[in-house]
Scaffold this active site. Structure first.
Site: not given
Length: 331
Positions: A12, A54-55, A85-86, A266
């Site tokens: 982005t 990046s997605s 950032t994804d 977890t």
């Protein structure tokens, strides 16, 4: 004088407005980066010809990043990788394990808003990333975001609405940026071992499976029993608890028998797997699952990707997965 390589892979931060919406514009980011030219800092910008969304990141693009950094190691004092950032936390974790023995900083950054936006967070993130990349005793892969410097294999994207997009739920920051930079150097890892860059096997098949009440454990077990899966992550409840579902346990045992690791994590953001804290954590361990402690899912997948790519024999592979290699889990 610090000489830094800025590797622009996409994201982005370097987008601009187009008739179809925000999109990468080749050449825009290198022009905007000239704002950071100052005495004492030199940097070169390498822009990928095909900028990565990046997605839709795939393992071959991790190799593209590794191949862009490794030959330039001797020419620069530090490296900044600009990334969407994804999946930034995945790439930061892969690089943390793949760039073994590197004694120079590799700092990833990006933005929630593009630099062309009047309120972009990208300017501050870039400034902090460049400053971190100039630190000669920072021998880590890190993420610079919203005035924090985080260990790369501890970082997670936790917010899509706020500028504070990243944090480390189970670790403290390596630095905090305010009027002055506060470098928490006692937390920094030493640069150890022979330098190398481990490319990843682009054909590995890894699965991340989240247990859910009802049929979730049986379905996970069915996936694990399929031939061709090279490794898996099981996102369990609480401290690593899971139902003693026969299909799930059979799937874990089948994977282990094939020499394919299953790591238990977890689903909870803070804390980690502790086998024996509850009886419900024991069946998975007895079936052969390896406890991932407080590994993030991103770091767990990256660790599997890199260690399996190295072709380690089972004893060495299993030992490496459960002990800290780059500060990725609490000892």
């Amino acid at each position: 004088m610090s000489r830094i390589l800025v590797l622009y892979t996409g994201g982005t931060i370097g987008m601009d407005h187009t008739p179809d919406g925000l999109a990468p514009v080749p050449g825009l980011l290198p022009r905007l980066l000239q704002r950071f030219v100052r005495p004492g800092l030199e940097f070169d910008v390498v822009e990928f010809e095909q900028l990565i969304d990046s997605s839709v990141l795939v393992p071959s693009q991790w190799n593209q990043i590794i191949d862009a950094l490794a030959p330039r190691y001797d020419a620069y004092d530090g490296f900044v990788v600009i990334h969407g950032t994804d999946t930034m936390a995945y790439t930061a974790s892969v690089l943390a394990f793949a760039l073994q023995g590197w004694k120079k900083p590799v700092v990833l950054t990006g933005a929630q808003l593009p630099l062309v936006h009047p309120r972009s967070d990208g300017w501050a993130n870039l400034a902090d990333a460049l400053e971190a990349a100039c630190q000669p005793d920072l021998h880590e892969v890190a993420v610079a975001f919203d005035r924090l410097l985080l260990r790369g294999c501890r970082a997670r994207k936790l917010d899509v609405e706020c500028f504070a997009g990243f944090n480390s739920p189970n670790d403290l920051p390596l630095a905090e940026f305010a009027i002055h930079a506060h470098w928490h150097k006692p937390r920094w890892l030493p640069g150890e071992g022979e330098r190398r860059a481990q490319r990843v096997d682009e054909n590995l098949k890894l699965a991340a499976l989240m247990l859910t009440p009802g049929h979730g454990s049986a379905l996970a077990g069915q996936v694990l029993q399929r031939e061709g899966l090279d490794g898996a992550i099981l996102l369990c409840y609480g401290s690593g608890n899971a139902p003693a579902d026969p299909a799930l346990l059979a799937g874990v045992a089948a994977m282990t028998a094939r020499g394919c690791p299953v790591l238990t994590l977890t689903q909870v953001a803070r804390g980690g797997v502790e086998v024996g804290a509850y009886a419900a954590s024991q069946p998975l361990a007895r079936a052969g699952a390896l406890p991932g402690a407080d590994l993030t899912p991103e770091a767990a997948l990256a660790k599997l990707q890199v260690l399996l790519s190295a072709g380690l024999a089972w004893p060495e592979l299993a030992a490496g997965l459960v002990r800290p290699l780059r500060g990725e889990l609490s000892a």
